[in-house]
Write a protein that holds these residues in place. Structure first.
Motif, PDB file in Angstrom:
ATOM      1  N   GLY A  55       8.811   1.981  -5.498  1.00 30.25           N
ATOM      2  CA  GLY A  55       9.054   0.679  -4.905  1.00 30.25           C
ATOM      3  C   GLY A  55      10.532   0.415  -4.682  1.00 30.25           C
ATOM      4  N   PRO A  56      10.867  -0.702  -4.026  1.00 21.34           N
ATOM      5  CA  PRO A  56      12.278  -1.034  -3.806  1.00 21.34           C
ATOM      6  C   PRO A  56      13.011  -1.132  -5.149  1.00 21.34           C
ATOM      7  CG  PRO A  56      10.829  -2.500  -2.567  1.00 21.34           C
ATOM      8  CD  PRO A  56       9.956  -1.737  -3.512  1.00 21.34           C
ATOM      9  N   LEU A  57      14.161  -0.515  -5.231  1.00 18.06           N
ATOM     10  CA  LEU A  57      14.906  -0.483  -6.480  1.00 18.06           C
ATOM     11  C   LEU A  57      16.047  -1.495  -6.467  1.00 18.06           C
ATOM     12  CD1 LEU A  57      15.241   3.383  -7.140  1.00 18.06           C
ATOM     13  CD2 LEU A  57      13.552   1.778  -8.095  1.00 18.06           C
ATOM     14  N   THR A  58      16.272  -2.109  -7.616  1.00 15.83           N
ATOM     15  CA  THR A  58      17.436  -2.979  -7.793  1.00 15.83           C
ATOM     16  C   THR A  58      18.457  -2.361  -8.739  1.00 15.83           C
ATOM     17  OG1 THR A  58      16.358  -4.186  -9.591  1.00 15.83           O
ATOM     18  CG2 THR A  58      16.064  -5.047  -7.360  1.00 15.83           C
ATOM     19  N   GLY A  59      18.122  -1.206  -9.292  1.00 16.69           N
ATOM     20  CA  GLY A  59      19.012  -0.476 -10.176  1.00 16.69           C
ATOM     21  C   GLY A  59      18.561   0.967 -10.235  1.00 16.69           C
ATOM     22  N   PRO A  60      19.240   1.806 -11.010  1.00 23.05           N
ATOM     23  CA  PRO A  60      18.870   3.220 -11.064  1.00 23.05           C
ATOM     24  C   PRO A  60      17.531   3.434 -11.747  1.00 23.05           C
ATOM     25  CG  PRO A  60      20.494   2.724 -12.749  1.00 23.05           C
ATOM     26  CD  PRO A  60      20.366   1.490 -11.915  1.00 23.05           C
ATOM     27  N   SER A  61      16.817   4.458 -11.308  1.00 22.63           N
ATOM     28  CA  SER A  61      15.554   4.847 -11.922  1.00 22.63           C
ATOM     29  C   SER A  61      15.634   6.331 -12.223  1.00 22.63           C
ATOM     30  CB  SER A  61      14.385   4.559 -10.975  1.00 22.63           C
ATOM     31  OG  SER A  61      13.157   5.023 -11.522  1.00 22.63           O
ATOM     32  N   LEU A  62      15.569   6.684 -13.492  1.00 24.76           N
ATOM     33  CA  LEU A  62      15.685   8.071 -13.917  1.00 24.76           C
ATOM     34  C   LEU A  62      14.304   8.701 -14.054  1.00 24.76           C
ATOM     35  CD1 LEU A  62      18.491   7.716 -16.621  1.00 24.76           C
ATOM     36  CD2 LEU A  62      18.724   8.311 -14.211  1.00 24.76           C
TER      37      LEU A  62
END
Length: 278
Positions: A55-62
């Protein structure tokens, strides 16, 4: 199998909705993937695994990709996600099994990609399916597409002015952005501004030569940041690391070592356009 990541432009008929497609392979060791906010959603098809939507990210996704993984992916422009049963603000910062959204269609796509003779053929299957989906779907919201165009980083605009020029109220603009893009217009503007900085860095662009602004600071100024400290704060918020850590101290390559030229080429093309008349 050696680790690799190859981006390319989508087929021409998808260029208005898809920013880039790619094929990623991991080697004998697991690979730590840092997903960054782009303003759009992504579809990931690990061959032999379960497809998912980022989905749309607002911060990093590891995410840790297992060894010997082959994955084909699709990254959409903001506001051009394929039809989904949920509004995008319900999918923000989530990695979701695509079968829970598309049902048997996702299961069939997983079988087709896994059964394809090559990763390139699997990617072609995915793009062919998306072409059918968008041809059969209602037209995308033209007002939201115009909003995204005007929120690109090269010619900053106040959100209240944007709403006025679109002939809607700021609250209506925010509500429609949340549903179609997954984030409010200010958050999208900040995301696109950072994408603009990364685009210049990836392209090895020389700063425009503003006084006391060269290197990373120069590119920050060219993208609309007040100063280097402003860029650093935004970079940490969006990626979890400083600009120098993200770029490994260089302004001409991504620290991950991947070539993202195909992803940023359409983004940079908007930089050459004249400022929008208000």
């Amino acid at each position: 199998m050696d680790e690799s990541y190859v981006e390319r432009a989508p087929v021409a008929a998808l260029a208005a909705v898809v920013r880039t497609v790619w094929i990623q392979r991991t080697g004998a060791a697991a690979y730590a993937q840092r997903h960054l906010p782009t303003g759009g959603v992504e579809l990931h098809f690990p061959l032999g695994g379960r497809p998912r939507l980022l989905g749309p990210l607002t911060g990093p996704s590891l995410e840790v990709l297992p060894p010997h993984t082959v994955l084909v992916g699709v990254r959409f422009h903001p506001g051009t996600a394929p039809p989904l049963p949920e509004v995008l603000d319900d999918l923000v910062d989530q990695r979701i099994d695509l079968e829970s959204l598309w049902g048997a269609t996702a299961e069939r796509l997983a079988e087709e990609t896994t059964g394809a003779p090559t990763a390139e053929a699997a990617l072609a299957n995915v793009q062919s399916h998306l072409l059918q989906v968008f041809r059969a779907s209602p037209a995308l919201d033209p007002l939201m597409r115009e909003a995204v165009r005007r929120l690109m980083p090269w010619h900053p605009v106040p959100i209240a002015t944007l709403a006025d020029r679109l002939a809607i109220s700021p609250s209506q603009l925010r509500r429609r952005c949340l549903g179609a893009i997954g984030m409010g217009p200010k958050t999208l503007q900040r995301t696109l501004r950072f994408q603009g900085f990364l685009a210049l860095a990836q392209a090895g662009a020389a700063p425009s030569g503003r006084r006391d602004a060269d290197g990373i600071a120069g590119l920050a100024a060219d993208t609309g940041y007040a100063d280097h400290a402003h860029l650093t704060r935004e970079c940490v918020r969006l990626t979890g690391v400083s600009p120098r850590s993200l770029l490994h101290g260089s302004i001409d390559k991504c620290g991950c070592g991947h070539d993202h030229a195909a992803s940023f080429r359409p983004f940079l093309a908007t930089r050459a356009l004249p400022p929008l008349r208000w």
